[in-house]
Write an enzyme that holds these catalytic residues in place. Structure first.
Site, PDB file in Angstrom:
ATOM      1  N   ASP A 410       0.797  -1.143  -0.097  1.00  0.00           N
ATOM      2  CA  ASP A 410       0.030  -0.120   0.123  1.00  0.00           C
ATOM      3  C   ASP A 410       0.818   1.345   0.172  1.00  0.00           C
ATOM      4  OD1 ASP A 410      -2.327  -1.209  -0.100  1.00  0.00           O
ATOM      5  OD2 ASP A 410      -3.009  -1.317   1.958  1.00  0.00           O
ATOM      6  N   TYR A 492      -9.555  -1.155   2.725  1.00  0.00           N
ATOM      7  CA  TYR A 492      -9.032  -1.127   4.139  1.00  0.00           C
ATOM      8  C   TYR A 492      -8.662   0.303   4.945  1.00  0.00           C
ATOM      9  CZ  TYR A 492      -8.685  -6.054   4.977  1.00  0.00           C
ATOM     10  OH  TYR A 492      -9.039  -7.424   5.631  1.00  0.00           O
TER      11      TYR A 492
END
Length: 813
Positions: A410, A492
């Protein structure tokens, strides 16, 4: 006559009265009724007077008591300037203008107008000074530290990405520009490794890709990408070594919680290069059958060989709207803390400096991983030079091409860039202090109220004992200071917490929430997760999050690394001459100094510890002063053999690692590692080349994470109380004794006939809490590369937020 009690008031303030029953005669009852009426009238008047006077008394009391002191952080001036903070808006504007000057010869296009084939500035940020120079400055604040920046430039002509060093700043005739190669193992970075998109080109590609299947999609799924009822999501890594760029693209239903609504339709798409007209469809998978052409798929459809799923569920099951029956008393607001004595920590907002109970440190904020902490001191001594997140990965498993091929890193998407304003009162206490955060990616943007700081009571004493000898009995309150930011990367949400405690312990915690990356449920998927809806499942995956901790134990850069193990021994002792036999079986400590850089794992059953020591600094008892690593739930990558994680996540294959610190090795990953598993820009394994770590400047690389086995309760969102991981950095013979006894928020109890209570600080008995202002939410302010304010309704502003043009119906992450 029945006793009349003071009326009780329920939540709605309705008085309740006792009901009296009598066995008297009718006449007596009649007389009683008259008497009761008179008394009732008097009582009613009395109650009205009591209630009115009570309210007046409350107002008078409220005015006389006064409001509680402000819980806000006390303003402070940092002891020195923050040499690690990011560029401000004007600095970034000036640097971009300087880079775009024809004299630089870079032939740059404005980022908002650039195609992938153009050359443009992706990011400008401050570049950290060398540690040697920083330490000299910390020792002598009068010293001037040259300020530098770096700029990431995408070159569409050469199809490469180059990081450039710019400085010294401010800009002058002495400012130079050069490629910043020394912090990367492979450079220049191939453009195919990028995770950024030209959304307009992507919209065209999506229409070209899925347009021919509109009739099939409407028949099978009762919707299309074109009409906005369906959208698509890609996967990573998109390349192995940068030679090509491909992704599995899955169809899913649009709307809230789309991540949970995958459909059984997968396309393998080639997006190599910079010309969208050359992007092409390689294959299609449906019902686990591969179709290598559009024609073969249409033939199967016409033959009735494609599978139509059950009709889409029309409920709001994937939203966060309240469901079910309200719980008892849940219509009342829950508890919140009140600071009777006002704030107990100090903040210099300009310099990003925080101080609390002997702790003090600086902060910085970056696009890639967000909040970093610097020069962490406790009781006047530096313990850690740098504490910063490095990477957050998630590797999936499944029975379909999307889940089975997916590994997210990420950092690529900017965990700092994806930080948003906290929801005050929910993400953080209502009385938290809030700080803004600014990054400079394709322009500049400031996240209002992005970082929260608050002191809390842990809910348990930090230490306590019950005893009867004088001075034995007492407790220290378990106060803590928390610094938190929250990053939402696609599905998320990651909560980054740094918690400082009174004894010198720091807890690093990562908690996750948000939506699962869902797969399409059928029985063959049971080895990879659980069914959470009629056609939806949560897919098995590992989360591993890496942190850099640059220890300076004892305020010195010369540190060592010790492994402390436990082993069982059997000893015969002369004094054991009884029924037990002579042998004593017990455990003992085994200390081993790690001599060279190493990637390590914790012992089975956590039998021992790892400790960073300063062998040249001893406590009063002759022990080397140190800081120990005490992990919570252990996690490292489970799958060690995947080609998709061949070299780009070496840090995730062990619990921790220790290396010799170097300025040219600032990180364990990069924003391009996600798409370069075979040839990463930062190859963490190359940091370990056998160098000595005996009394050297050390970095410990630690992992948090969880093996996420999704369950029904992860729907619609994962829960932070379960999806959490932490590590404690705690003193190990660092002090001569427990320094938390310095806290005056403590109590001693002695038995001298009656119990005698001695509190170091007595809480004010009462004050009126200040009103909590109505919850509002702002978000982000954005500026173009030239510093002009972005229109919040404009396309560039939405792209800056990641709220891309919905006509693309395309999502990465």
């Amino acid at each position: 006559m029945a006793e009349v009690s003071q009326p009780l008031l329920d939540k709605e303030q309705h008085p309740t009265y006792p009901v009296a029953r009598s066995n008297r005669t009718h006449r007596a009852t009649w007389h009683s009724a008259i008497l009761a009426g008179v008394i009732g009238a008097l009582l009613s008047t009395s109650i009205h007077w009591y209630a009115s006077s009570s309210k007046v008394a409350q107002r008078v009391q409220k005015d006389s008591i006064g409001f509680c002191p402000s819980p806000d952080a006390l303003p402070a001036k940092a002891p020195r300037s923050n040499i690690w903070k990011n560029l401000d808006l004007q600095e970034a504007v000036h640097i971009r203008r300087w880079l775009m000057d024809p004299e630089r010869g870079l032939n740059l296009t404005k980022a908002d107008d650039a195609n992938d084939s153009d050359t443009f500035i992706h990011i400008v940020e401050a570049y950290k000074p060398s540690k040697d120079l920083a330490l000299k400055y910390l020792a002598d604040p009068e010293l001037t530290v040259p300020r530098y920046a770096h700029a990431v430039i995408h070159n569409g002509t050469s199809e490469s990405i180059t990081d450039h060093l710019i400085g010294p700043l401010p800009l002058s005739i002495n400012t130079t520009l050069r490629p910043l190669h020394e912090i990367y193992h492979n450079h220049p970075i191939p453009l195919n490794a990028r995770s950024t998109f030209n959304w307009a080109a992507l919209a065209d590609m999506t229409r070209l890709l899925f347009g021919p299947f509109e009739e099939i999609h409407r028949d099978l799924f009762n919707g299309t990408v074109e009409d906005g009822t369906l959208d698509v999501a890609g996967t990573a890594p998109m390349s192995y070594d940068g030679e090509w760029r491909r992704s599995w693209v899955q169809l899913r239903r649009a709307g809230p919680g789309a991540w949970l609504k995958g459909l059984d339709f997968y396309c393998y798409v080639d997006m190599t290069g910079t010309d969208p007209s050359q992007y092409k469809l390689l294959s299609i998978v449906h019902n686990r059958k591969v179709y290598n052409s559009t024609e073969s798929l249409f033939t199967a459809w016409k033959a009735g060989e494609l599978v139509r799923p059950p009709p889409a569920e029309m409920s709001n099951w994937a939203t966060r709207l309240p469901t079910g029956k309200a719980r008892d008393l849940d219509d009342r607001a829950g508890p919140r803390t009140v600071q009777f004595d006002g704030g107990r920590y100090r903040v210099d907002r300009k310099e990003g400096w925080i101080s609390w109970m002997g702790w003090e440190f600086f902060t910085s904020f970056e696009r890639d991983m967000g909040l970093h902490l610097w020069n962490i001191n406790f009781r006047g001594e530096r313990i850690i030079y740098e504490l910063s997140p490095q990477e957050a990965m998630a590797q999936y498993s499944g029975y379909d091409p999307h889940q089975a091929s997916c590994v997210w890193l990420d950092r690529a998407f900017g965990m700092g860039g994806n930080v948003r304003e906290v929801i005050l009162g929910y993400d953080c206490p209502a009385d938290a202090t809030l700080l803004d955060a600014t990054i400079h990616e394709k322009g500049s943007s400031t996240r209002r109220n992005a970082i929260c700081i608050f002191e809390r009571e842990s809910g348990r004493p930090l230490s306590r004992h019950t005893g009867f000898t004088k001075g034995e009995m007492g407790a220290v309150k378990g106060y803590e200071l928390v610094v938190r930011s929250i990053s939402t990367v696609g599905n998320y949400d990651y909560l980054f917490d740094y918690t400082f405690q009174l004894d010198g312990t720091i807890e690093i915690r990562l908690s996750a929430s948000g939506y699962l990356q869902g797969g399409v449920w059928h029985e063959e998927q049971s080895n990879y997760g659980h069914k959470i809806r009629e056609t939806a499942m949560g897919s098995l995956h590992d989360h591993v999050i890496n942190y850099k901790v640059d220890f300076d134990v004892g305020g010195e850069v010369r540190n060592s690394f010790m492994k402390v193990g436990l082993e069982v021994e059997e000893r015969d002792e002369d004094w054991f001459e009884d029924d037990w036999g002579k042998a004593a079986v017990q455990q003992r400590l085994v200390r081993e100094m790690i001599e060279e850089e190493a990637m390590l794992d914790y012992a089975q059953n956590m039998e021992g510890a790892y400790v960073v020591t300063n062998e040249e600094s001893l406590n009063r008892w002759g022990h080397p002063r140190g800081y120990a690593l005490h992990p919570g739930p252990l996690c490292r990558l489970t799958n060690l053999k995947s080609k998709r994680t061949e070299r780009n996540v070496e840090w995730a294959k062990h619990h921790l690692a220790v290396s010799r610190r170097k300025d040219e090795e600032p990180s364990s990953s990069s924003m391009w590692n996600i798409n370069l598993p075979g040839k990463p820009a930062v190859d963490f394994g190359k940091l370990f080349d056998g160098e000595s770590i005996d009394q050297e400047d050390l970095v410990v690389w630690i992992n948090l994470g969880t093996h996420h086995i999704p369950r029904s309760e992860d729907s619609p969102n994962t829960l932070t109380n379960v999806a959490t991981s932490y590590i404690l950095l705690t003193p190990w013979n660092y002090n001569d004794a427990d320094v938390s006894l310095e806290s005056r928020n403590s109590v001693i109890l002695n038995k001298d006939g009656n119990w005698v209570v001695q509190e170091g600080v007595k809480q004010p008995e009462h004050c009126v809490p200040r009103d909590t202002p109505p919850l509002t939410y702002g978000g982000i302010e954005g500026w173009d590369e030239d510093g002009s304010k972005r229109d919040e309704g404009g396309l560039q502003y939405r792209q800056m937020l990641g709220e891309f043009d919905r006509s693309t119906q395309y999502s990465y992450r």
